[in-house]
Design a protein around this motif. Structure first.
Motif, mmCIF file in Angstrom:
data_model
loop_
_atom_site.group_PDB
_atom_site.id
_atom_site.type_symbol
_atom_site.label_atom_id
_atom_site.label_comp_id
_atom_site.label_asym_id
_atom_site.label_seq_id
_atom_site.Cartn_x
_atom_site.Cartn_y
_atom_site.Cartn_z
ATOM 1 N N TRP B 383 44.859 29.865 49.682
ATOM 2 C CA TRP B 383 45.744 31.001 49.426
ATOM 3 C C TRP B 383 45.008 32.066 48.626
ATOM 4 C CZ3 TRP B 383 51.605 30.497 48.987
ATOM 5 C CH2 TRP B 383 52.084 29.484 49.815
ATOM 6 N N GLN B 384 45.541 33.282 48.708
ATOM 7 C CA GLN B 384 45.012 34.373 47.895
ATOM 8 C C GLN B 384 46.160 35.106 47.213
ATOM 9 O OE1 GLN B 384 43.024 36.745 50.950
ATOM 10 N NE2 GLN B 384 41.054 36.334 49.957
ATOM 11 N N ALA B 393 41.329 40.629 46.292
ATOM 12 C CA ALA B 393 42.164 39.440 46.135
ATOM 13 C C ALA B 393 41.433 38.378 45.335
ATOM 14 C CB ALA B 393 42.552 38.881 47.507
ATOM 15 N N LEU B 394 42.201 37.503 44.705
ATOM 16 C CA LEU B 394 41.630 36.337 44.038
ATOM 17 C C LEU B 394 42.027 35.094 44.831
ATOM 18 C CD1 LEU B 394 42.520 36.991 40.276
ATOM 19 C CD2 LEU B 394 40.335 37.353 41.429
ATOM 20 N N PRO B 395 41.092 34.134 44.968
ATOM 21 C CA PRO B 395 41.498 32.871 45.587
ATOM 22 C C PRO B 395 42.417 32.112 44.620
ATOM 23 C CG PRO B 395 39.235 32.735 44.806
ATOM 24 C CD PRO B 395 39.682 34.152 44.587
ATOM 25 N N VAL B 396 43.405 31.450 45.194
ATOM 26 C CA VAL B 396 44.338 30.680 44.376
ATOM 27 C C VAL B 396 43.828 29.254 44.279
ATOM 28 C CG1 VAL B 396 46.645 29.689 44.307
ATOM 29 C CG2 VAL B 396 46.338 32.083 44.949
ATOM 30 N N THR B 397 43.874 28.694 43.078
ATOM 31 C CA THR B 397 43.483 27.305 42.935
ATOM 32 C C THR B 397 44.614 26.564 42.246
ATOM 33 O OG1 THR B 397 42.096 25.865 41.597
ATOM 34 C CG2 THR B 397 42.110 28.139 40.997
ATOM 35 N N GLY B 429 38.988 30.301 40.363
ATOM 36 C CA GLY B 429 40.033 31.074 41.017
ATOM 37 C C GLY B 429 41.178 31.290 40.056
#
Lengths: 560, 447
Positions: B383-384, B393-397, B429
């Motif tokens: 997800w971002q 965007a940032l990657p979701v962790t 992330g």
């Protein structure tokens, strides 16, 4: 993070920061580290392990400090706005609690309410109020609906467009997109071209849903739609489609059903005949009345001598099940399908009770009365049902028609809500609760006061008689869900009695030591406590949904 | 909404139960049946009498700000089932308008308030009985840590001399053993980093890079410890804290309206220790604070601060660690709901904030950030969170041990539109913890 969005949940996200001059160095350092410094001759930065670690430390921190965002991927299309209001805050918190309790497995013991059983009530009430589900709870709602099909229609109605939008993103919720589950995108019932196209090209489930929608919108349009493709449908599909005509059945459906009496499939023929016999004005009902009147009258019972082609075409099944005489079998089917209105004249103007009181010759009574029961249920005839049920206080076996509780429950369903509750209340007062479960199940929620009092009284007498509450766990569960919350006050006093009589070791002992077997009183106290707290909870739930005048949507807030 | 602050949820109450039996017993007492004389005050206390088997009911009082409990029952459990039952009843129904505490409850509450003030007073903390003895103990411990650190440096050098490639088959036990040596050396911070290191070779593609990163940062910490005397004060404090020496030194005390932005628990790998993280942000100072609370085996952490409350209190910051770690000192009022949305920043600014914080603490994994307006983008490969305006965007962790259901909540809240999200932003992330839908001031705790 540069474009690397892989491996969520992986605790060590590989991060390739766009770090001027750093990336190549870093890759080189990793290469050296993999091989080991002693396999690498040279006087570079990576000569000694310490030098390698020093260089790696500087580079690692520099890369982390220099991280830049990645390029955004394609955004999802926004969900359609849902004009319905969100439920009031208190109701929203309650739903969150009910959904969280879903996995708790409350079970039937303990004094705390069983939240799982209250969820359907909450959902139904929220749908009645015309609310939409609070967005943050839609995933939990979909999870609940995935696990419990009985919740699906209400849950999906509440989740609305936001639910379908989410379901398109998560395969686990695909069920929410299937037609028939209330989630598919059906054309409007009056969009003729759209209906026609989906009817021609749609999947079976979509077509069933479409037919249901068309039927609900304009009953007469459904048989017309069916006629367009009837000849090419498979037999089992024809049966399902025909079945969907049960709702909204009227005299207008007769021509279509009459044609279906000649269907290739026996099941389709039987269903068409059954539907026609539920229309007292239909030609089939008339033919059946003629046949039945020829067999039954004031002078006695003469069962039919044969099952001719006409009878078979009208849905009479020729071969009896094992162990039944064929003539009695045919008679039962004729009487069941004949309109009940035809008997008054045949028996000289007697009302149903009068007719049932007549002696029946040659041991045909049981056969005849059972057929009248089935006819009363099929034709939803309250007068006949009441007569067949007889007095609620009489012993069940002494009833005019049937001692079967299942049959009686079906008959009760044809009565008005008030009459139904009154009859079952009388039954409970006369016979207690042990037989009442099925009958209580067909009463309307919340129970009328008379019925509620009868059930509470019966529970109290059961407690006084020293029986254990789990003998009544089914009724207890029903009472928690169906009693009017207003009954809670009266139960409070019973609870106080039960608590006062409870002798359980509590003071000065820890729980393990208190696990001696308590008497029935302790369990009753617990059961009453759960009943009371469940009723209070339901009252609170409904009050919250009705809204206490607070705005459903908080106003946009100032930024901090 | 009652005046005893925000009513808790049943889950919050049950999280306080010391064991399963108490949960059950408290649940049984959570109905109105056995209770009388119930009430609650504006200063955050609830009380009531619970009918037991004896003729005298048990008298139960709970101070919600602690929370702290007292009950006249003989149980040695803490909180006892009566306190849990009272809280459950309050959570379900509330106790109406706030009232003055009756005498039988007021005595204890007044005493508690006095104690709280005394313990919050500066200097009351832990005046060492014998400063000279304490200094000698500190020196002995520092020497042991230094011995451990040298051993660890040796281990890292050997590893890189031979190369990381063999690690995939070396197994975890070697690292486990090294971690045990660090525990013996009284350096728990090093021990947990070493354990973490041992899990990397089995963590999938790209592990050599991550392994080198962690080895290098561990090496950096070792070198920093060995030269800790020459470092500037805050950095020295950071190094000591990272190694696992809990500082006794006090940093600044900041009184503010502390907004609770997130609260979540993690359980240690061996299941023995629960760590509760509470993220606060000062309404006036804008400063972030991380308050930690721990639950020993079988006991949940005692501090419970639901998201969306504001707390007029003093936070005492510990030196070092980029100024995040704080302890709550005196509270000047019961927590009250705070309807509002904190201002968000862009994805780029979030990474800048993390980068800046690394200067103060190079070992920092993430920095608390309110991101927004952003749009969650679900994706098969991850997800971002994308800026509503622009293309970044940032990657979701997802933090270890947390379920992914929070992500779906976030998506549901957004419906494809912009939201404001609070979370931890770092090199792995962005971990979303709390979100606000557009136009709503209602925080939603994701989880």
């Amino acid at each position: 993070m540069n474009g690397d969005n892989g491996n969520n949940g992986d605790k060590h996200e590989p991060v390739n920061g766009v770090d001027a001059g750093g990336v190549a160095d870093w890759e080189e350092l990793v290469g050296v580290a993999l091989l080991g410094t002693e396999r690498r001759r040279g006087d570079g930065a990576a000569g000694s392990p310490e030098a390698l670690l020093d260089a790696a430390a500087v580079t690692a921190v520099r890369r982390r400090a220099g991280l830049r965002p990645a390029a955004a991927g394609p955004r999802p299309d926004p969900a359609a706005p849902d004009p319905r209001p969100a439920p009031p805050d208190a109701a929203r918190r309650r739903l969150a609690q009910l959904l969280a309790g879903r996995t708790g497995g409350g079970g039937r013991r303990g004094a705390a309410p069983d939240l799982t059983e209250l969820l359907p009530q909450w959902l139904a009430a929220a749908v009645r109020h015309g609310y939409r589900a609070p967005a943050a709870l839609v995933p939990a709602l979909l999870d609940a609906a995935r696990a419990r099909t009985d919740l699906r229609p209400q849950a999906l109605a509440l989740a609305g467009g936001r639910g379908r939008w989410l379901a398109r993103l998560n395969p686990e919720w695909r069920f929410a997109l299937r037609g028939g589950a209330g989630g598919g995108e059906l054309p409007a019932p009056d969009d003729r071209a759209g209906v026609e196209r989906l009817w021609q090209e749609g999947l079976f489930a979509e077509r069933v849903a479409l037919l249901g929608a068309v039927r609900a919108h304009e009953a007469a349009a459904a048989p017309l739609l069916l006629s367009t493709t009837w000849a090419t449908e498979r037999a089992e599909d024809r049966l399902m489609f025909l079945d969907s005509l049960r709702s909204g059945l009227s005299q207008d459906d007769e021509p279509f059903l009459e044609r279906a009496l000649g269907d290739r499939s026996r099941n389709v023929r039987a269903t068409a005949a059954e539907l026609l016999s539920a229309l007292p004005g239909s030609a089939l009902a008339g033919r059946m009345a003629e046949r039945a009147l020829a067999c039954v009258g004031p002078d006695g019972v003469v069962p039919p001598g044969e099952c001719d082609a006409g009878m078979q075409r009208d849905g009479v099944v020729e071969r009896p099940p094992a162990g039944r005489g064929e003539r009695a079998w045919w008679l039962g089917q004729l009487v069941e399908a004949a309109p009940l209105s035809c008997w008054r004249e045949r028996f000289g103007g007697l009302d149903p009770a009068g007719i049932l009181a007549l002696p029946v010759a040659e041991g045909w009574a049981e056969e005849l009365h059972a057929a009248w029961c089935r006819a009363a249920v099929r034709q939803r005839d309250p007068l006949w049902s009441k007569a067949l049920l007889g007095s609620a206080s009489a012993p069940p076996a002494a009833g005019p028609a049937t001692a079967s509780l299942a049959e009686r429950a079906k008959l009760l369903e044809t009565l008005s809500e008030e009459e139904r509750a009154r009859w079952v209340a009388e039954f409970v007062r006369a016979h207690g609760l042990s037989e009442a479960f099925q009958l209580l199940g067909v009463c309307v929620v919340p129970w009328a006061e008379e019925l509620g009092s009868a059930v509470v009284d019966a529970l109290d007498s059961a407690r006084n008689a020293g029986s254990y509450p789990w003998s009544f766990s089914g009724v207890m569960g029903l009472a928690e869900r169906c009693l009017d919350p207003a009954a809670a006050d009266r139960l409070e006093s019973l609870l106080a009695v039960a608590l006062a009589e409870e002798i359980s070791g509590e003071a000065g002992r820890d729980q393990a030591a208190a696990e001696v077997t308590p008497g029935a009183e302790a369990y009753w106290a617990e059961a009453f406590q759960r009943l009371v707290s469940t009723l209070r909870l339901r009252a609170a739930m409904l009050a919250e949904l009705a809204g206490s005048g607070e705005p459903a949507e908080p106003a946009p807030a100032p930024a901090a | 909404m009652t005046e005893q602050g925000v009513r808790w949820t049943a889950e919050q109450v049950l999280a306080l139960a010391p064991d399963v039996a108490s949960r059950k017993a408290g649940g049984k007492l959570g109905g109105a049946g056995p209770w009388s004389q119930t009430g609650g005050s504006a200063s955050g206390a609830v009380w009531g009498w619970c009918k037991g088997s004896g003729s005298t009911p048990y008298r139960t009082v709970v101070d919600l700000t602690g929370p702290a409990y007292t009950c006249s029952c003989p149980s040695r459990k803490f909180p006892c089932k009566h306190a849990l039952g009272l809280l459950l009843l309050w959570a379900a129904e509330g106790f109406g308008e706030p009232a003055e505490a009756p005498e039988w409850a007021a005595d204890w509450l007044t005493k508690r308030a006095g104690q709280a003030r005394r313990s919050a007073a500066p200097g009351a903390a832990k005046a060492a009985a014998d400063p000279e003895a304490a200094r000698r103990r500190g020196e002995r411990r520092a020497a042991r840590i230094s011995a451990g650190v040298s051993e660890l440096e040796q281990r890292l050098a050997d590893l890189l001399r031979g190369g990381l490639a063999g690690q995939e088959h070396a197994g975890y036990s070697l690292w486990e053993e090294t971690a045990a040596r660090m525990v013996d050396a009284q350096a728990p911070g090093l021990a947990s980093r070493v354990r973490e290191l041992g899990t990397i070779p089995a963590s999938g593609p790209g592990w050599p890079g991550r392994m080198l990163e962690e080895c290098a940062l561990l090496h950096l910490l070792d070198r920093a410890w060995l030269g800790v005397g020459e470092l500037p004060g805050p950095l020295a404090a950071t190094v000591r804290a990272r190694v696992g020496m809990t500082g006794t030194a006090e940093g600044d005390a900041v009184r503010d309206r502390w907004l609770v932005l997130a609260q979540y628990d993690t359980v240690s790998p061996d299941g023995r220790l629960t760590t509760r993280r509470i993220w606060l942000r000062g309404a006036v100072s804008g400063r972030a604070a991380l308050v930690l609370d721990f639950g020993p085996p079988g006991r949940p952490p005692g501090l419970a601060l639901p998201v969306g409350l504001a707390l007029d209190a003093e936070a005492r910051f510990r030196p070092g660690s980029a100024g995040l770690r704080a302890d709550l000192g005196e509270r000047f009022a019961a927590p009250a709901p705070w309807p509002g949305v904190p201002a968000g920043i862009s994805t780029g600014a979030a990474l800048d904030a993390y980068g800046t914080a690394l200067r103060a603490d190079p070992w920092l994994d993430a920095w608390p950030v309110v991101l927004g307006p952003v749009v969650p983008i679900p994706g098969e490969r991850g997800w971002q969170l994308a800026d509503a305006e622009g293309t970044s965007a940032l990657p979701v962790t997802v933090a270890a041990g947390r379920s992914r259901s929070g992500l779906w909540q976030l998506a549901a809240l957004s419906g494809g539109g912009p939201v404001t999200v609070f979370g931890e932003c770092g090199h792995r992330g962005f971990t979303p913890l709390t979100a606000w839908a557009e136009g709503s001031s209602e925080p939603v705790a994701l989880g």
